[in-house]
Enzyme design. Structure first.
Site, PDB file in Angstrom:
ATOM      1  N   LYS A  23      12.697  -6.247   9.686  1.00 13.50           N
ATOM      2  CA  LYS A  23      12.051  -5.214   8.846  1.00 13.50           C
ATOM      3  C   LYS A  23      13.136  -4.297   8.340  1.00 13.50           C
ATOM      4  CE  LYS A  23       7.969  -3.842   7.459  1.00 13.50           C
ATOM      5  NZ  LYS A  23       6.727  -4.628   7.253  1.00 13.50           N
ATOM      6  N   ASP A  57       6.519  -4.028   1.310  1.00 10.51           N
ATOM      7  CA  ASP A  57       5.665  -3.331   2.286  1.00 10.51           C
ATOM      8  C   ASP A  57       5.268  -2.036   1.571  1.00 10.51           C
ATOM      9  OD1 ASP A  57       4.827  -3.492   5.325  1.00 10.51           O
ATOM     10  OD2 ASP A  57       5.413  -1.419   5.028  1.00 10.51           O
ATOM     11  N   GLY A 108      -6.919   3.160   2.603  1.00  9.68           N
ATOM     12  CA  GLY A 108      -5.793   2.906   1.714  1.00  9.68           C
ATOM     13  C   GLY A 108      -6.315   2.516   0.345  1.00  9.68           C
ATOM     14  N   PHE A 109      -5.412   2.442  -0.624  1.00 14.77           N
ATOM     15  CA  PHE A 109      -5.809   1.872  -1.926  1.00 14.77           C
ATOM     16  C   PHE A 109      -4.610   1.155  -2.530  1.00 14.77           C
ATOM     17  CE2 PHE A 109      -4.190   5.084  -5.119  1.00 14.77           C
ATOM     18  CZ  PHE A 109      -3.700   6.007  -4.227  1.00 14.77           C
ATOM     19  N   GLY A 110      -3.804   0.558  -1.614  1.00 17.62           N
ATOM     20  CA  GLY A 110      -2.597  -0.143  -2.047  1.00 17.62           C
ATOM     21  C   GLY A 110      -2.795  -1.635  -2.135  1.00 17.62           C
ATOM     22  N   ASN A 111      -1.698  -2.349  -1.983  1.00 19.60           N
ATOM     23  CA  ASN A 111      -1.693  -3.805  -2.124  1.00 19.60           C
ATOM     24  C   ASN A 111      -2.658  -4.493  -1.158  1.00 19.60           C
ATOM     25  OD1 ASN A 111      -0.171  -6.377  -0.759  1.00 19.60           O
ATOM     26  ND2 ASN A 111      -0.101  -6.430  -2.974  1.00 19.60           N
ATOM     27  N   TRP A 153      -6.408  -3.677  -1.844  1.00 15.68           N
ATOM     28  CA  TRP A 153      -6.875  -4.366  -3.054  1.00 15.68           C
ATOM     29  C   TRP A 153      -7.282  -5.817  -2.768  1.00 15.68           C
ATOM     30  CZ3 TRP A 153      -3.262  -7.984  -5.493  1.00 15.68           C
ATOM     31  CH2 TRP A 153      -3.814  -8.621  -6.591  1.00 15.68           C
TER      32      TRP A 153
END
Ligand code: NDP
Ligand code: 2IT
Length: 445
Positions: free
Chosen positions: A124, A164, A235-238, A241
């Site tokens: 990471k 990320d 969340g409203f990220g990748n 979605w």
């Protein structure tokens, strides 16, 4: 050595790394009995070696902002364990990034990658860079400076980073461009690439799809399905979605999304054009979800609150670590939620997990439930090695199969009673056995 003494030793060697210790303790709790019963692991001191990264790289990232000022950020790459394949894992750009957070993520990645059944070690990296309020040119210059150091440590057979939090298609593009320029070489050194230059179909939606495929397996195991279920997503990220899209496809109704500013509740369901709006909101360089409530009057915005207070059947935390605590877990249980699957890495606090385990609801840790992202990265690497591109149907079918197989491994090693599976234990034991055996077989290195 007792488990307690082992953990005290890890804590003493890693001061000020609470997230890392949290991740280690969870694994150690699951595998300790097996470790004690296997002298072959103890003789090779596998556990002590496993909590020590192969390599930690930390570097300065200088760049020039639009006003001509020189800025400095910190860059990291943790090459945690390479026993079963090249280091593989995302890059996170967020102001909260530090060594503890990246070590916890790198450690989790070892086990997650082992569960995918693909040959990938754990890694990471990232930076405390915050792209909010930064122009496109600033983001590009930052990415170029970051890669100008990182390039010497990575390679398509050595270490393959991906995205990320804060690192999506745009950042991967700038990072890849700089790598190619410095090395004069076109290889699959990063995943999540654009579709016309070595990327894989389905990789953008893979993590969210995978979480829902996994949760669907959990539900099927108790004779349930997503059909007609109310689902809370954070969340409203990748990842959020992809999860929202797949829940809709399977007949469920997503009623929440969240951001650092609060959450929105939409009883009519987040579907069709609302998903498009969510994507637009995400790419608008905005870090708030409140505008959703203004755009869609069927919804309400709850400032400063988290979505777990709404009555739902399934909860999919998809934002960040430790975003669901004991009180949130108690509320979900009180409201008869039956399934929690982690889209984010370690979003539930240990106290929240305890509540779920006591209530015996279905709970899956991120290393199992969100492995679809890195698994599809693994499929992207395979396509790159072979020099070809698979169809959308093929990649999606492979991803689905991998999630089913991860679920089977969890059931095999985590079945506690006829009708109850401890997914944390199952995931940790299955992954540990694979990595530990590889470590022993490769000698003292
Ligand atoms: P994105 O950057 O696309 O989205 C992250 C979301 O979480 C955004 O809505 C973001 O809001 C919110 N968020 C981030 N930090 C915080 C915070 N400190 N407090 C509250 N909200 C926050 O990232 P991803 O969707 O890719 O990642 C989400 C999670 O999924 C992470 O835990 C990541 O490690 C995990 N994951 C990602 C995978 C991938 O393939 N991308 C694979 C497996 C796991 P804002 O940006 O407005 O702060
Ligand atoms: O946490 C994760 O698994 C990711 N961010 C995806 C890593 C990858 O290499 O695709």
């Amino acid at each position: 050595m007792t488990k307690r003494a082992f953990m005290e030793d890890v804590a003493a060697r890693n001061p000020n790394q609470p997230e890392f210790l949290q991740a280690v303790l969870e694994v150690v709790n699951s595998i300790w009995d097996i470790y004690e019963q296997n002298p072959i692991f103890q003789d090779a001191n596998v556990l002590e070696r496993l909590v020590e990264p192969d390599r930690v790289i930390m570097f300065r990232v200088p760049w020039v902002n639009d006003a001509g000022e020189v800025k400095v950020n910190r860059g990291f790459r943790i090459e945690f364990n390479g026993a079963i394949g090249p280091y593989k894992g995302g890059l996170r750009f967020h102001s909260s990034v530090n060594l503890s957070i990246l070590k916890f993520l790198g450690f989790e990645q070892i086990f997650k990658n082992a569960l995918t059944t693909l040959p990938m070690g754990g890694g990471k990296g990232g930076s405390d860079f915050n792209f909010r309020g930064r122009s496109d040119g600033e983001v590009m210059r930052f990415c170029q400076s970051f890669m100008t150091e990182l390039y010497r440590h990575i390679g398509s057979r050595t270490d393959v980073p991906a995205g990320d939090i804060g690192v999506g298609a745009r950042e991967i593009g700038y990072l890849f461009g700089q790598y190619r320029r410095i090395k004069n070489e076109f290889t699959g050194v990063l995943t999540g690439k654009g579709i016309n230059w070595g990327g894989s179909l389905v990789r953008p939606e893979a993590t969210g799809y995978g979480v829902v495929y996994f949760a669907d397996e959990m539900l099927k195991n108790i004779g349930e399905s997503f059909e007609g279920k109310r689902v809370a997503v954070s969340g409203f990220g990748n990842v959020a979605w992809g999860a929202v899209t797949k829940v809709n496809e399977l007949g469920g109704k997503v009623v929440t999304l969240s951001g650092p500013d609060g959450y929105i509740y939409d009883p009519d369901g987040i579907c069709n054009d609302k998903i498009q709006y969510m994507l637009m909101l995400r790419s608008s360089n905005n870090d708030i979800v409140e505008p959703y409530a203004k755009e869609f009057p069927s919804s309400t915005f709850y400032p400063g609150k988290r979505p777990w207070e709404q009555p739902v059947d399934v909860a999919l935390p998809c934002a960040t670590q430790n975003e669901l605590n004991k009180e949130d877990a108690e509320m979900l249980v009180k409201n008869s939620c039956i399934c929690v699957a982690e889209g984010a890495n370690m979003p539930c606090t240990p106290e929240a997990v305890e509540v779920f385990e006591k209530a015996k609801l279905l709970y899956a840790p991120g290393k199992a439930a969100n492995a679809g992202g890195v698994a599809t990265s693994g499929l992207e690497m395979t396509q790159n090695y072979m020099g070809l591109s698979w169809t959308r149907e093929k990649v999606d079918a492979e991803l689905h199969q991998i999630m089913v197989r991860i679920h089977e491994q969890c059931v095999e090693h985590g079945r506690v009673q006829e009708n109850y599976v401890d997914y944390v234990k199952g995931a940790n034991i299955a992954a540990f056995l694979k990595v530990a055996r590889a470590i022993v077989e490769q000698g003292i290195v």
